[in-house]
Design a protein around this motif. Structure first.
Motif, PDB file in Angstrom:
ATOM      1  N   PHE A 384       0.991  -1.341  -0.020  1.00 57.33           N
ATOM      2  CA  PHE A 384       0.103  -0.042   0.057  1.00 57.33           C
ATOM      3  C   PHE A 384       0.948   1.185   0.004  1.00 57.33           C
ATOM      4  O   PHE A 384       0.257   2.515   0.301  1.00 57.33           O
ATOM      5  N   ASP A 385       2.002   1.099  -0.394  1.00 58.98           N
ATOM      6  CA  ASP A 385       3.177   2.245  -0.366  1.00 58.98           C
ATOM      7  C   ASP A 385       2.560   3.455  -1.105  1.00 58.98           C
ATOM      8  O   ASP A 385       2.127   3.005  -2.574  1.00 58.98           O
ATOM      9  N   GLY A 386       2.364   4.569  -0.662  1.00 54.79           N
ATOM     10  CA  GLY A 386       1.830   5.781  -1.581  1.00 54.79           C
ATOM     11  C   GLY A 386       0.265   5.902  -1.286  1.00 54.79           C
ATOM     12  O   GLY A 386       0.009   6.925  -1.750  1.00 54.79           O
ATOM     13  N   MET A 387      -0.277   5.020  -0.739  1.00 57.53           N
ATOM     14  CA  MET A 387      -1.791   5.137  -0.907  1.00 57.53           C
ATOM     15  C   MET A 387      -2.233   6.106   0.388  1.00 57.53           C
ATOM     16  O   MET A 387      -1.668   6.167   1.304  1.00 57.53           O
ATOM     17  N   PRO A 388      -3.321   6.699  -0.006  1.00 63.41           N
ATOM     18  CA  PRO A 388      -3.897   7.722   1.177  1.00 63.41           C
ATOM     19  C   PRO A 388      -4.742   6.863   1.836  1.00 63.41           C
ATOM     20  O   PRO A 388      -5.293   5.980   1.459  1.00 63.41           O
ATOM     21  N   MET A 389      -4.675   7.168   3.079  1.00 63.41           N
ATOM     22  CA  MET A 389      -5.582   6.441   4.341  1.00 63.41           C
ATOM     23  C   MET A 389      -6.253   7.352   4.956  1.00 63.41           C
ATOM     24  O   MET A 389      -6.046   8.573   5.011  1.00 63.41           O
ATOM     25  N   GLN A 390      -7.376   6.729   5.754  1.00 63.43           N
ATOM     26  CA  GLN A 390      -8.185   7.663   6.594  1.00 63.43           C
ATOM     27  C   GLN A 390      -8.539   7.033   7.858  1.00 63.43           C
ATOM     28  O   GLN A 390      -9.005   5.808   7.602  1.00 63.43           O
ATOM     29  N   GLY A 391      -8.319   7.745   8.907  1.00 63.12           N
ATOM     30  CA  GLY A 391      -8.397   7.116  10.307  1.00 63.12           C
ATOM     31  C   GLY A 391      -7.251   6.400  10.851  1.00 63.12           C
ATOM     32  O   GLY A 391      -6.660   5.678  10.195  1.00 63.12           O
ATOM     33  N   ARG A 392      -7.170   6.522  12.013  1.00 70.47           N
ATOM     34  CA  ARG A 392      -5.967   5.823  12.833  1.00 70.47           C
ATOM     35  C   ARG A 392      -6.407   5.864  14.222  1.00 70.47           C
ATOM     36  O   ARG A 392      -7.202   6.860  14.833  1.00 70.47           O
ATOM     37  N   ALA A 393      -5.377   5.117  15.093  1.00 68.70           N
ATOM     38  CA  ALA A 393      -5.574   5.058  16.433  1.00 68.70           C
ATOM     39  C   ALA A 393      -4.900   6.125  17.274  1.00 68.70           C
ATOM     40  O   ALA A 393      -3.742   6.576  16.571  1.00 68.70           O
ATOM     41  N   THR A 394      -5.500   6.812  18.219  1.00 71.90           N
ATOM     42  CA  THR A 394      -4.706   7.952  18.889  1.00 71.90           C
ATOM     43  C   THR A 394      -4.444   7.705  20.051  1.00 71.90           C
ATOM     44  O   THR A 394      -3.604   8.368  20.903  1.00 71.90           O
ATOM     45  N   MET A 395      -5.142   6.759  20.830  1.00 69.56           N
ATOM     46  CA  MET A 395      -4.790   6.445  22.179  1.00 69.56           C
ATOM     47  C   MET A 395      -4.815   4.892  22.515  1.00 69.56           C
ATOM     48  O   MET A 395      -5.863   4.196  21.886  1.00 69.56           O
ATOM     49  N   LEU A 396      -4.195   4.273  23.134  1.00 71.02           N
ATOM     50  CA  LEU A 396      -4.279   2.897  23.561  1.00 71.02           C
ATOM     51  C   LEU A 396      -4.100   2.513  25.070  1.00 71.02           C
ATOM     52  O   LEU A 396      -3.341   3.180  25.738  1.00 71.02           O
ATOM     53  N   TRP A 397      -5.039   1.640  25.379  1.00 71.77           N
ATOM     54  CA  TRP A 397      -4.787   1.168  26.753  1.00 71.77           C
ATOM     55  C   TRP A 397      -4.541  -0.303  26.922  1.00 71.77           C
ATOM     56  O   TRP A 397      -5.385  -1.121  26.069  1.00 71.77           O
ATOM     57  N   LYS A 398      -3.672  -1.075  27.671  1.00 72.61           N
ATOM     58  CA  LYS A 398      -3.710  -2.489  27.702  1.00 72.61           C
ATOM     59  C   LYS A 398      -3.833  -2.393  29.277  1.00 72.61           C
ATOM     60  O   LYS A 398      -3.268  -2.181  30.266  1.00 72.61           O
ATOM     61  N   GLY A 399      -4.796  -3.458  29.503  1.00 70.68           N
ATOM     62  CA  GLY A 399      -5.404  -3.627  30.925  1.00 70.68           C
ATOM     63  C   GLY A 399      -5.667  -2.432  31.710  1.00 70.68           C
ATOM     64  O   GLY A 399      -5.412  -2.381  32.867  1.00 70.68           O
ATOM     65  N   GLY A 400      -6.234  -1.495  31.182  1.00 70.17           N
ATOM     66  CA  GLY A 400      -6.498  -0.122  31.798  1.00 70.17           C
ATOM     67  C   GLY A 400      -5.398   0.797  32.002  1.00 70.17           C
ATOM     68  O   GLY A 400      -5.569   2.006  32.361  1.00 70.17           O
ATOM     69  N   VAL A 401      -4.220   0.321  31.657  1.00 69.63           N
ATOM     70  CA  VAL A 401      -2.980   1.179  31.526  1.00 69.63           C
ATOM     71  C   VAL A 401      -2.663   1.905  30.180  1.00 69.63           C
ATOM     72  O   VAL A 401      -2.470   1.223  29.208  1.00 69.63           O
ATOM     73  N   ARG A 402      -2.514   3.175  30.126  1.00 70.18           N
ATOM     74  CA  ARG A 402      -2.272   3.724  28.688  1.00 70.18           C
ATOM     75  C   ARG A 402      -0.994   3.329  28.516  1.00 70.18           C
ATOM     76  O   ARG A 402       0.140   3.402  28.890  1.00 70.18           O
ATOM     77  N   ILE A 403      -0.651   3.047  27.085  1.00 67.92           N
ATOM     78  CA  ILE A 403       0.421   2.696  26.604  1.00 67.92           C
ATOM     79  C   ILE A 403       0.799   3.524  25.151  1.00 67.92           C
ATOM     80  O   ILE A 403       2.046   3.501  24.775  1.00 67.92           O
ATOM     81  N   ARG A 404      -0.054   4.370  24.770  1.00 64.18           N
ATOM     82  CA  ARG A 404       0.231   5.291  23.788  1.00 64.18           C
ATOM     83  C   ARG A 404      -0.786   6.405  23.968  1.00 64.18           C
ATOM     84  O   ARG A 404      -1.978   6.142  24.005  1.00 64.18           O
TER      85      ARG A 404
END
Length: 404
Positions: A384-404
């Protein structure tokens, strides 16, 4: 350090209605809670989607930066690295993502993945293996495959199989058709997939053992899966975005990023893949994440190794399926999280009370462009190199702990 309760407000739950979610002690405690415990940390989602963390079924490398970029909180690791055919190797692989990624190793079905002698599946289950896999290839010997299915089933484990008849595909790098002919590439008929599926379905009928075909990519393959499901056989199947969005024309100019296993198919088969998403035949959408460096890809097409770095584009391509009307948001997260969790026996993958609080916030409208040179993965071999995308993850939690 004590884990604070987490309240996420103003979120579109699974991309649907706006609500809130409370996590306490690493698990989901309530949806739209009436009250909040003392000391709760609150996050305003501002209308973003809230979904369970993606459970990526069948990756070939533990690539934490790429997984976190893509909203993946758990990865089921294929047994090919190693191979994972002993308890010690499985135990070590399970620790590979700690503390901020769950890695669930898949046990090699046979010693050395050679397809001849059963591996110590029981000991590997005790060491943390969540399923059994045949690896990049299939088990050619039907007698061995029958024993693998029976033994895995007695342990409560699903067998994850590759489906290509090696008698037909040996030496092939493409699917028979106009594109392979034009490029002069060694190719195999698409029916090689259906032939492999047909044999394994007969063995499932014989043993009653659960089977997951990791990638089904052809119309005839889906016809067989549909018929098997209709008779109640315990069979499921998966796919990656590449076979949903690309046909064999993507191999033009001998682009080795489009050298995949199974190879890209005809446009007719690609449309059959989309229909199988829409009608519920496909159970799992996975990245097939297999980063390959220039030494494996910067070669003539026939010599390049198959594989793609898929973790970073999995969510965005899934959201495209929703925008194109092939899946609802809820169905998308069945494919990305709930169904993989069931297959692996995990209490995760849903927004249900009591489930592990592995969560992602998603801005479904953010535009971005895939750039193989700037990817978080340790190698950027994406078709998919060069392809436009829409939508991404902005925050992550693992077991209730924020990891990103």
């Amino acid at each position: 350090m004590e884990l604070k309760p987490l309240l996420i407000t103003n979120a579109r739950l699974l991309g649907g209605n706006v609500g809130s979610l409370l996590a306490v002690g690493g698990r989901i405690a309530a949806i739209d809670p009436a009250e909040r415990p003392e000391g709760t940390e609150t996050v305003d989602a501002k209308g973003q989607w809230l979904a369970p963390g993606i459970i990526d079924l069948g990756v070939f490398a533990t690539d934490k930066p790429a997984f976190h970029f893509g909203g993946i909180t758990r990865a089921a690791l294929m047994p090919d690295s190693g191979p994972l055919d002993g308890a010690g190797l499985v135990e070590r692989a399970a620790k590979g993502g700690k503390p901020d990624l769950w890695v669930h190793p898949l046990a090699a079905a046979t010693k050395g993945l050679a397809g001849r002698e059963l591996a110590e599946i029981g000991l590997m289950k005790g060491a943390g293996a969540r399923a059994v896999a045949t690896g990049r290839g299939r088990i050619a010997d039907a007698g061995v495959m029958r024993r693998v299915l029976s033994y895995a089933a007695s342990l409560g484990l699903t067998v994850i199989a590759h489906a290509e008849d090696e008698g037909l595909t040996h030496g092939a790098v493409a699917t028979d058709g106009e594109m392979a002919t034009r490029l002069g590439l060694a190719s195999a008929p698409a029916v090689a997939e259906a032939m492999a599926i047909a044999r394994d379905l007969l063995l499932v009928e014989e043993t009653g053992a659960p089977l997951h075909i990791r990638q089904v990519t052809t119309r005839r393959g889906f016809d067989l899966i549909r018929a098997a499901k209709a008779t109640g056989l315990p069979v499921t199947c998966g796919i990656t975005p590449a076979h949903l969005f690309l046909s064999d024309t993507a191999m033009g100019d001998f682009r080795t990023f489009a050298r995949l296993s199974p190879p890209l198919r005809s446009e007719d088969d690609r449309r059959a893949c989309l229909a199988a998403i829409a009608d519920g035949t496909i159970d799992v959408l996975a990245s097939g994440h297999d980063p390959r460096g220039p030494e494996d890809k910067r070669l003539p097409f026939a010599e390049a190794l198959p594989g793609m770095a898929g973790a970073e584009t999995l969510l965005a391509m899934g959201l495209q399926l929703v925008r194109d009307g092939h899946a609802t948001p809820a169905r998308l997260f069945d494919l990305l999280a709930a169904n993989p969790a069931k297959l692996l026996g995990l209490n995760a993958g849903t927004l249900a009370v009591g489930a592990e609080a592995d969560l992602i916030l998603i801005d479904d409208g953010t535009p971005w462009q895939v750039d193989a040179k700037k990817m978080a993965a340790w190698a950027g071999n994406t078709p998919f190199d060069g392809m436009p995308m829409q939508g991404r993850a902005t925050m992550l939690w693992k077991g209730g702990v924020r990891i990103r």
